[in-house]
Structures are given as structure tokens and as C-alpha cells.
Design an enzyme around this catalytic site. Structure first.
Site, PDB file in Angstrom:
ATOM      1  N   ASP A  30       1.195  -1.242   0.068  1.00  0.00           N
ATOM      2  CA  ASP A  30      -0.645  -0.264  -0.086  1.00  0.00           C
ATOM      3  C   ASP A  30       0.946   1.121   0.446  1.00  0.00           C
ATOM      4  OD1 ASP A  30      -1.771  -2.117  -0.096  1.00  0.00           O
ATOM      5  OD2 ASP A  30      -2.591  -1.561   1.540  1.00  0.00           O
ATOM      6  N   LYS A 135      -6.755  -5.036  -3.712  1.00  0.00           N
ATOM      7  CA  LYS A 135      -6.985  -5.660  -2.004  1.00  0.00           C
ATOM      8  C   LYS A 135      -8.384  -4.570  -0.745  1.00  0.00           C
ATOM      9  CE  LYS A 135      -3.664  -4.248   1.572  1.00  0.00           C
ATOM     10  NZ  LYS A 135      -4.191  -3.577   2.437  1.00  0.00           N
ATOM     11  N   CYS A 168      -2.334  -2.304   7.680  1.00  0.00           N
ATOM     12  CA  CYS A 168      -2.373  -3.192   6.933  1.00  0.00           C
ATOM     13  C   CYS A 168      -0.777  -3.920   6.556  1.00  0.00           C
ATOM     14  CB  CYS A 168      -2.063  -2.621   5.863  1.00  0.00           C
ATOM     15  SG  CYS A 168      -4.277  -1.736   5.561  1.00  0.00           S
ATOM     16  N   GLN A 208       8.125 -14.314  21.482  1.00  0.00           N
ATOM     17  CA  GLN A 208       7.759 -15.281  22.158  1.00  0.00           C
ATOM     18  C   GLN A 208       8.304 -16.337  20.966  1.00  0.00           C
ATOM     19  OE1 GLN A 208       3.222 -16.166  22.783  1.00  0.00           O
ATOM     20  NE2 GLN A 208       3.235 -13.453  22.437  1.00  0.00           N
TER      21      GLN A 208
HETATM   22  N1  TIU Z   1      -2.233   0.994   4.513  1.00  0.00           N
HETATM   23  C1  TIU Z   1      -3.054   0.672   5.794  1.00  0.00           C
HETATM   24  O1  TIU Z   1      -2.887   0.183   6.560  1.00  0.00           O
HETATM   25  N2  TIU Z   1      -4.709   0.737   5.093  1.00  0.00           N
HETATM   26  C2  TIU Z   1      -4.900   1.913   6.555  1.00  0.00           C
HETATM   27  O2  TIU Z   1      -6.434   2.171   6.424  1.00  0.00           O
HETATM   28  N3  TIU Z   1      -4.054   2.657   7.571  1.00  0.00           N
HETATM   29  C3  TIU Z   1      -3.975   3.203   8.441  1.00  0.00           C
HETATM   30  O3  TIU Z   1      -2.805   3.024   9.015  1.00  0.00           O
HETATM   31  N4  TIU Z   1      -5.035   3.979   8.697  1.00  0.00           N
END
Ligand code: TIU
Length: 227
Positions: A30, A135, A168, A208
Site C-alpha cells: 500500500d 485488496k 495493513c 515469543q
Molecule cells: N494500508 C493501510 O495501512 N491502511 C490503513 O487504513 N492504515 C491506517 O493506518 N489507517
């Protein structure tokens, strides 16, 4: 008889991470304008998005080295179809964001496929032959063909970078771990809007005895990749 792939060893936490290029994918989560640039989804949620840009040179460096080594590259993008048919109302309606998913913003409709904000930043743009997974959720396996892509290529190990660490990235690592993948998170190749959450996520992933996976700095990975 086929030759066994060469095993590479990265000094990592909580212990060494071993992988072969033939069975490992570099997964970049992302790295989209919607999270990294002002005016996108990340900012609508109230975040200071300037924190994320710091990792771009590191992610570029690792990506360039990985490409040079011939390894499999997978990019992901969070986003939704223009008709929002894959966006749960709970996701769109939650909280009081400045703009909601699907609303018109300065980089086009927020978190919608095909809009300028949905694109991966130009510095990390996918090249021909690299896999791009769209996604609808935070995890890269939920509602996507990622599992099938990895299986078809004989991938057993994932080296992960991207944003945001505790959302994410962590969700994808947990999904991957439950599916049997050995995952290494590149510590300086991931970032959060909340520095304390990043540190906590790294710590809980490798705790862990690598309950979710391993972590290592990019320098340790770069040092073992063939030049
Ligand atoms: N890609 C991802 O982490 N989507 C989010 O919405 N992240 C946030 O921290 N908001």
C-alpha cells in the site's frame, strides 16, 4: 535431479531468517498516494501523513536490489470499486473523517481504484511482470487472489515492507503467518502515523520466538542479496 536453491541468512530478530530467492516474494504493502500524500485517505482520517515519506528511499533501495537479484515482487493497493460494491458500509460510515471513502478529494475519489490517489507513488511504481494485488481490506489475503499467486509460484517466504505498520502490514503478516508463510518485516521499510505503534508492532511480531515473524533492518537484508 534439480539443484537445491541457495539459502541466504539474514541476521534478524529474534533469530536468523533463512530464505531462498526462488521461494521468496518481496511484498510491498500500500505505498499509495492515498496514504503518503496530503489530501488522501490517510489524511482524511486525521493523520499527519508526512511521517510516512521517510521510508521511501529505503523501500526504493531494497526494491532495486531485489529486482536485480531476480526475485518475485508483489505490490498491494488498498481500495474499492467505483460502485463501492466491495466496501463494507461499516468501513465507509465509521467515525467522522473529513471525507469518506468514495467522496471526491484533491486526488480524486478517496480510496477508489483508478483514481490518482489510489496509485502507487511514482518512486515505487510496479514494472512489467510484477504482481499488483488490489485488496478491499487491511490484509492482503482477504478477498484477493494473493494465496493462489503465491502457491502457483512456489513461494513459502515473504519479505515485507510498506504502510502502515500496525494496520495493513501487521494484518497481512498475521494472515500470512496463519497460512504457513515465514515472514520477515524490514524495520526501516515500514512506517506508521504513530511511531509508538510501529515500535509496538515490531516487538509483538518477533516476540515469543517469532510468533508472527522476524524483523531486521534493510542493511542486513541488502548485505546478503547477490549484487
Ligand atoms: N494500508 C493501510 O495501512 N491502511 C490503513 O487504513 N492504515 C491506517 O493506518 N489507517
Amino acid at each position: 535431479m534439480s539443484a537445491e536453491p541457495v539459502l541466504l541468512t539474514v541476521p534478524a530478530q529474534p533469530f536468523e531468517y533463512r530464505f531462498s530467492l526462488a521461494h521468496t516474494a518481496l511484498v510491498i504493502i500500500d505505498m499509495q498516494r492515498d496514504f503518503i500524500e496530503p489530501g488522501g485517505f490517510g489524511e482524511t482520517l486525521g493523520n499527519d501523513v508526512s511521517l510516512l515519506a521517510a521510508i521511501v528511499p529505503t523501500v526504493q533501495r531494497v526494491l532495486a536490489a531485489w529486482r536485480a537479484s531476480g526475485g518475485c515482487v508483489i505490490h498491494t493497493r488498498e481500495g474499492h470499486a467505483p460502485d463501492l460494491s466491495d466496501c463494507p458500509p461499516a468501513k465507509r460510515l465509521r467515525g467522522e473523517p473529513k471525507l469518506r471513502i468514495g467522496d471526491e478529494g484533491p486526488m480524486g475519489r478517496i480510496l477508489i481504484q483508478g483514481e490518482p490517489g489510489h496509485a502507487i507513488i511514482p518512486e515505487l511504481a510496479p514494472t512489467d511482470g510484477e504482481v499488483v494485488i488490489d485488496k478491499p481490506g487491511k490484509g492482503a489475503f482477504y478477498g484477493t487472489g494473493l494465496g493462489e499467486v503465491l502457491e502457483a509460484r512456489g513461494i513459502t517466504h515473504l519479505i515485507v515492507m510498506g504502510v502502515t505498520t500496525e494496520v495493513c502490514v501487521q494484518t497481512t503478516l498475521r494472515e500470512a503467518n496463519d497460512r504457513g508463510y515465514d515472514c520477515l518485516l524490514v524495520e526501516d521499510g515500514t512506517e506508521s502515523y504513530f511511531p509508538a505503534f510501529k515500535e509496538a508492532a515490531l516487538a509483538m511480531i518477533r516476540a515469543q520466538g517469532a510468533i508472527v515473524g522476524w524483523t531486521a533492518p534493510s542493511a542486513s537484508l541488502l548485505a546478503v542479496l547477490p549484487t
